[in-house]
Design a protein around this motif. Sequence first.
Motif, mmCIF file in Angstrom:
data_model
loop_
_atom_site.group_PDB
_atom_site.id
_atom_site.type_symbol
_atom_site.label_atom_id
_atom_site.label_comp_id
_atom_site.label_asym_id
_atom_site.label_seq_id
_atom_site.Cartn_x
_atom_site.Cartn_y
_atom_site.Cartn_z
ATOM 1 N N ARG A 100 -4.575 -5.801 2.099
ATOM 2 C CA ARG A 100 -3.646 -4.746 2.511
ATOM 3 C C ARG A 100 -2.910 -4.164 1.319
ATOM 4 N NH1 ARG A 100 1.611 -5.153 3.396
ATOM 5 N NH2 ARG A 100 1.548 -7.437 3.537
ATOM 6 N N LEU A 101 -2.475 -5.048 0.414
ATOM 7 C CA LEU A 101 -1.743 -4.581 -0.764
ATOM 8 C C LEU A 101 -2.635 -3.715 -1.657
ATOM 9 C CD1 LEU A 101 0.302 -7.761 -1.744
ATOM 10 C CD2 LEU A 101 1.084 -5.717 -0.507
ATOM 11 N N LYS A 102 -3.899 -4.103 -1.798
ATOM 12 C CA LYS A 102 -4.796 -3.301 -2.631
ATOM 13 C C LYS A 102 -5.012 -1.920 -2.019
ATOM 14 C CE LYS A 102 -9.295 -3.173 -4.875
ATOM 15 N NZ LYS A 102 -10.594 -3.860 -5.107
ATOM 16 N N LYS A 103 -5.167 -1.878 -0.699
ATOM 17 C CA LYS A 103 -5.355 -0.589 -0.031
ATOM 18 C C LYS A 103 -4.135 0.303 -0.222
ATOM 19 C CE LYS A 103 -6.413 1.527 4.437
ATOM 20 N NZ LYS A 103 -6.679 1.287 5.881
ATOM 21 N N GLU A 104 -2.947 -0.280 -0.102
ATOM 22 C CA GLU A 104 -1.728 0.491 -0.315
ATOM 23 C C GLU A 104 -1.642 0.996 -1.748
ATOM 24 O OE1 GLU A 104 1.400 -2.136 0.754
ATOM 25 O OE2 GLU A 104 1.093 -1.907 2.935
ATOM 26 N N TRP A 105 -2.028 0.148 -2.696
ATOM 27 C CA TRP A 105 -2.016 0.549 -4.105
ATOM 28 C C TRP A 105 -2.982 1.702 -4.343
ATOM 29 C CZ3 TRP A 105 -5.863 0.702 -7.764
ATOM 30 C CH2 TRP A 105 -5.452 0.915 -9.089
ATOM 31 N N GLU A 106 -4.191 1.601 -3.802
ATOM 32 C CA GLU A 106 -5.184 2.653 -3.989
ATOM 33 C C GLU A 106 -4.716 3.970 -3.390
ATOM 34 O OE1 GLU A 106 -8.773 1.061 -2.334
ATOM 35 O OE2 GLU A 106 -9.436 0.249 -4.270
ATOM 36 N N GLU A 107 -4.098 3.920 -2.225
ATOM 37 C CA GLU A 107 -3.587 5.147 -1.618
ATOM 38 C C GLU A 107 -2.499 5.771 -2.486
ATOM 39 O OE1 GLU A 107 -2.327 3.855 2.221
ATOM 40 O OE2 GLU A 107 -4.340 3.965 3.111
ATOM 41 N N ARG A 324 -3.596 -5.435 -9.499
ATOM 42 C CA ARG A 324 -2.513 -6.407 -9.332
ATOM 43 C C ARG A 324 -1.469 -6.257 -10.436
ATOM 44 N NH1 ARG A 324 -7.108 -9.181 -7.712
ATOM 45 N NH2 ARG A 324 -6.974 -10.176 -5.628
ATOM 46 N N ALA A 325 -1.957 -6.187 -11.671
ATOM 47 C CA ALA A 325 -1.030 -6.038 -12.798
ATOM 48 C C ALA A 325 -0.256 -4.723 -12.697
ATOM 49 C CB ALA A 325 -1.802 -6.101 -14.115
ATOM 50 N N ASP A 326 -0.939 -3.651 -12.273
ATOM 51 C CA ASP A 326 -0.271 -2.359 -12.161
ATOM 52 C C ASP A 326 0.773 -2.374 -11.043
ATOM 53 O OD1 ASP A 326 -0.235 0.552 -13.007
ATOM 54 O OD2 ASP A 326 -0.601 0.778 -10.856
ATOM 55 N N ARG A 327 0.463 -3.052 -9.970
ATOM 56 C CA ARG A 327 1.425 -3.140 -8.875
ATOM 57 C C ARG A 327 2.693 -3.853 -9.324
ATOM 58 N NH1 ARG A 327 2.809 -6.610 -4.848
ATOM 59 N NH2 ARG A 327 3.510 -5.636 -2.888
#
Length: 391
Positions: A100-107, A324-327
């Motif tokens: 979920r976190l990766k999807k939010e980051w990509e959006e 992950r690092a960018d988030r």
Amino acid sequence: MRLFHTNLLAMAAMAALAAVTLAPAEAQAQAKYTTFIYTNDALGAEIQTMQADAQSRGGYVSDLLQSATDAGKKMAGSYVTSFIDMGVNAIASLITRPSRLKKEWEETVEAETTFETSLGTVNDINDFYSAPSVDGAMDPKGMTFNGLGCLRLGERGDTVFYVSCHVDRSKLDRIINHSKFELVLDTLILCPSHSNLPNSAYTLPYLFRERGQYVMKMDMRLTSSWINELTILQKDRELGRFTLEVPVDSAQVDAHGKYRYVRGESKGEPVEIKGESFIVPRSFMGYRDEAGQYHNSWGTGEYKMTVKLSERCSVTDEYRDEWRADRKRRKRMEPKQGWGAKAWQVIESQRWDETARQWVITTLSAPAGMISQDLIEKMGLGTPGDAAYPM
């Protein structure tokens, strides 16, 4: 031309001083563009001379084309070089929480890949031609419009965006034959690292490694309003469009992170401005002379040139692998509460520079609430009044 050059240098210096005196947050958030609508009193005379010479000799079509070619050859050196000098000298980069976190980051990062703003005139410019005509609505005599330019300075007063384009003098025969003209790009300077990308509430740098190719696009639209001999009003009619689109990758920028193009000097294929436009129709107005005789006349041509600037990039695979690092980086850079949700405002001003013989339009974009009276005065834009509106 020397006066024009000096005038632009003075404006650049003034803008640099304003940037130095702004608070750090103001300097980083605001984006000030200065747009120039070039004029040239000699352009109309050149068109008229070309037309008259061709008609007097006969063999109209072939002579006209030859005349255009000769005129282009005679003017190419001094015309291009003078504007190139101005540009270069005046302005001198598990399926649960992780999924979920990766999807939010990509959006989030995908939404940061585009930016768009409008530049251009605030009021109608009333003189496409230097004087009225008694010969007709499409008489090109006295045409003075000669293209446009746009300048943006960085916080230190250096050039981070500059476009200069003019009426293509090698194709003046199109004005005589079809009432149309084209534009040619003379100078272009782009600095991806000082662009409006990533379009984010965070203060993120533009890195080719993360964002790939940078693409700048300018859409220029010429419109006009006029009334004909039947007293039929034509309101805000589009006469033409021009598009300049330039992709830039890491190999094309210099040590300062800037892409530079100079017509006739840069390597590779010329960067073209696509599109064309009709010349501006003159409005009809009859009049009576001193003897009471009625005559037809046509005005100087009211028009409006609007510019839409857009920038875009992408998200590289390498950047996606580092999500992950960018988030975490973004978490550490959380903007001030409420700042990211504020609308943007635009302040625009327009003035005629008699010395340089050009219109100068200034556009300042910043988050709502940041455009204070003090900032407006520092940027030399006068009072906000009705010129400020949400973007």
